[in-house]
Design a protein around this motif. Structure first.
Motif, PDB file in Angstrom:
ATOM      1  N   ILE A 257      20.962  55.151  42.036  1.00  0.00           N
ATOM      2  CA  ILE A 257      19.539  54.842  41.877  1.00  0.00           C
ATOM      3  C   ILE A 257      19.424  53.788  40.783  1.00  0.00           C
ATOM      4  CG2 ILE A 257      17.240  55.715  41.331  1.00  0.00           C
ATOM      5  CD1 ILE A 257      18.199  58.479  42.138  1.00  0.00           C
TER       6      ILE A 257
ATOM      7  N   LEU B 149      13.893  54.070  39.395  1.00  0.00           N
ATOM      8  CA  LEU B 149      14.042  55.471  39.023  1.00  0.00           C
ATOM      9  C   LEU B 149      12.715  56.228  39.058  1.00  0.00           C
ATOM     10  CD1 LEU B 149      15.815  57.771  38.067  1.00  0.00           C
ATOM     11  CD2 LEU B 149      15.479  56.973  35.710  1.00  0.00           C
TER      12      LEU B 149
ATOM     13  N   VAL C  25      11.388  56.695  42.625  1.00  0.00           N
ATOM     14  CA  VAL C  25      12.263  57.610  43.370  1.00  0.00           C
ATOM     15  C   VAL C  25      11.978  59.047  42.978  1.00  0.00           C
ATOM     16  CG1 VAL C  25      14.652  58.395  43.616  1.00  0.00           C
ATOM     17  CG2 VAL C  25      14.113  55.968  43.838  1.00  0.00           C
TER      18      VAL C  25
ATOM     19  N   THR D 175      10.027  52.538  47.412  1.00  0.00           N
ATOM     20  CA  THR D 175      11.211  52.609  46.560  1.00  0.00           C
ATOM     21  C   THR D 175      12.256  51.536  46.855  1.00  0.00           C
ATOM     22  OG1 THR D 175      12.173  54.249  48.075  1.00  0.00           O
ATOM     23  CG2 THR D 175      10.976  55.088  46.162  1.00  0.00           C
TER      24      THR D 175
ATOM     25  N   ALA E  87      14.814  47.829  44.450  1.00  0.00           N
ATOM     26  CA  ALA E  87      16.234  47.643  44.148  1.00  0.00           C
ATOM     27  C   ALA E  87      16.655  46.224  44.499  1.00  0.00           C
ATOM     28  CB  ALA E  87      17.066  48.648  44.936  1.00  0.00           C
TER      29      ALA E  87
ATOM     30  N   LEU F 125      21.002  53.066  47.064  1.00  0.00           N
ATOM     31  CA  LEU F 125      19.721  53.758  46.981  1.00  0.00           C
ATOM     32  C   LEU F 125      19.375  54.424  48.310  1.00  0.00           C
ATOM     33  CD1 LEU F 125      17.102  54.550  45.630  1.00  0.00           C
ATOM     34  CD2 LEU F 125      16.205  52.261  46.122  1.00  0.00           C
TER      35      LEU F 125
ATOM     36  N   THR G 163      21.394  57.499  48.853  1.00  0.00           N
ATOM     37  CA  THR G 163      20.877  58.604  48.041  1.00  0.00           C
ATOM     38  C   THR G 163      19.648  59.235  48.695  1.00  0.00           C
ATOM     39  OG1 THR G 163      21.691  57.527  46.039  1.00  0.00           O
ATOM     40  CG2 THR G 163      20.029  59.241  45.766  1.00  0.00           C
ATOM     41  N   LEU G 164      18.744  58.406  49.182  1.00  0.00           N
ATOM     42  CA  LEU G 164      17.542  58.926  49.830  1.00  0.00           C
ATOM     43  C   LEU G 164      17.882  59.679  51.110  1.00  0.00           C
ATOM     44  CD1 LEU G 164      15.142  55.873  49.334  1.00  0.00           C
ATOM     45  CD2 LEU G 164      15.246  57.985  47.998  1.00  0.00           C
TER      46      LEU G 164
END
Length: 425
Positions: free
Chosen positions: A206, A211, A214, A326, A330, A338, A341-342
């Motif tokens: 992230i 951050l 998110v 989000t 990035a 990212l 992660t999502l």
């Protein structure tokens, strides 16, 4: 000396719609077992825990494939990955057609999840290769459309035609065979390039610039995907209690309404600012789940499906809003980590809470109390996200977030990453 005849390929427009149909059929196959779980329970004698485990392993398999091979088609080409995915789906349909117990069902769902996770990246990127504008919209709408189509079609076949645990899979097998032939005749749209092995390494992370958003988006992602997991596994049993009928059609109708409403919401709000989409999604989710819970308590069929439609709008709006607020924050080299992660958050939320719900149904308070607790947890998560979204933000954070809704910034994502955002459902 005679020259070799030049190979003829499908026209680009035909290839585009072929790939769109693959997204729909893959997701339809994933939701097709939902109306059949009650039939399997009667024939094989397993508990709701098993139903949710069968659903959960599919979600985890999709996640694993997305993380490992989601970008593979960028290096080896779209066609090889699609052909492999379609082959695995065809094998899955054969296993499901001949399944005689839970082990075969679990095996089929794992293979199906791997095939789906591998293929959606390739097929979505392939559509973007042909037509970026149409591909972006189709990637956002087709997965939910497929989920809705599979659940209602399976319910209709089970309810009105013979061979309830065979016919739907045989029909899908025929579809996959035809699509495999189509992909074989399709021209490659992405030239192979080095780095295939390196692309198999999952990238999580992230960036500092994303951050805050998110942390706000995570409760929304957990809420909407936990709700989807509940509807894909336990909701048919709730429908039977509310309606007072064992109809497989009504069991499939619940997931159809949820996913169909989500797809329509994504389509209608595609040009609305991401933060507004997220706010509308949260509001619809809270209201929809609340109406659904009240309708379960009062055994109101109309209220249950109305609440499901509103919750579906929250599912579509919440997921797309969370992603769109989000990912553009990035830098291009940070987006893959990212997104991964999502995806981890989303697919774990789809699988694990559903399994926990199944355990509570058997060893906790029962079906309806568990439904109530599950729904209240979803509403609480949505409310938490709402607090984070409307709280005062620093000017810098506000300017970054406004910039994220700019088409010029959003357009800077590369094609593979853009596709993976859109096809996450």
């Amino acid at each position: 000396m005679t020259s070799q005849p030049r190979r003829r390929y499908l026209p680009r427009g035909v290839a585009f719609y072929l790939q769109a149909s693959i997204v729909v059929s893959f997701l339809a196959a994933s939701s097709a077992p939902t109306p059949l779980y009650a039939v399997y329970q009667r024939e094989w004698g397993f508990s709701p825990i098993t139903t949710t485990v069968v659903f959960g392993v599919y979600a985890l398999a999709v996640l694993a494939a997305l993380l490992v091979v989601g970008s593979l088609s960028d290096h080896v080409g779209r066609r090889p990955v699609l052909l492999a995915g379609i082959t695995l789906q065809a094998v899955t349909m054969v296993v499901l057609t001949t399944a005689g117990g839970v082990p075969e069902l679990l095996l089929a769902r794992v293979v199906q999840g791997l095939a789906t996770g591998a293929a959606v990246g390739a097929v979505g990127a392939g559509m973007l290769d042909i037509d970026k504008a149409k591909g972006t919209i189709t990637n956002a709408v087709a997965p939910m459309t497929g989920t809705a189509t599979g659940s209602i079609a399976s319910g209709l076949l089970v309810q009105f035609l013979p061979w309830p645990v065979h016919l739907v899979y045989l029909a899908l097998l025929g579809v996959f065979v035809l699509q495999g032939v189509g992909v074989w005749l399709m021209a490659e749209t992405s030239a192979p390039k080095p780095g295939a092995l390196a692309s198999l390494r999952p990238r999580l992370g992230i960036p500092r610039t994303a951050l805050g958003p998110v942390l706000t988006a995570v409760p929304v992602l957990v809420a909407v995907w936990a709700l989807a997991g509940f509807y894909g596994s336990v909701a048919p049993a709730v429908v039977r209690v509310v309606v007072g009928s064992d109809s497989s059609l009504l069991g499939g109708l619940a997931l159809f309404v949820l996913a169909g409403s989500g797809a329509l919401t994504v389509l209608l709000l595609r040009d609305v600012r991401p933060r507004v989409v997220m706010l509308l999604g949260i509001a619809a989710l809270v209201v929809g789940v609340g109406v659904t819970l009240l309708s379960v308590d009062h055994r109101s069929t109309a209220g249950f499906f109305l609440g499901t439609a509103l919750a579906g709008a929250g599912f579509g709006g919440g997921f797309q809003g969370a992603i769109r607020t989000t990912v553009p924050l990035a830098a291009p080299h940070e987006r893959s980590g990212l997104l991964s992660t999502l995806y981890v958050v989303s697919y774990l939320a789809m699988g694990l809470p559903a399994v926990i719900g199944g355990v509570l149904v058997v060893h906790g308070g029962g079906l309806l109390p568990t439904t109530r607790e599950y729904g209240l947890a979803v509403m609480a998560l949505a409310a938490l996200a709402l607090v984070g979204l409307v709280r005062p933000r620093r000017a810098v954070g506000r300017s970054v977030l406004v910039a994220s809704s700019s088409p010029s910034v959003s357009a800077s994502a590369d094609r593979s990453q853009e596709n993976r955002v859109a096809s996450g459902g």
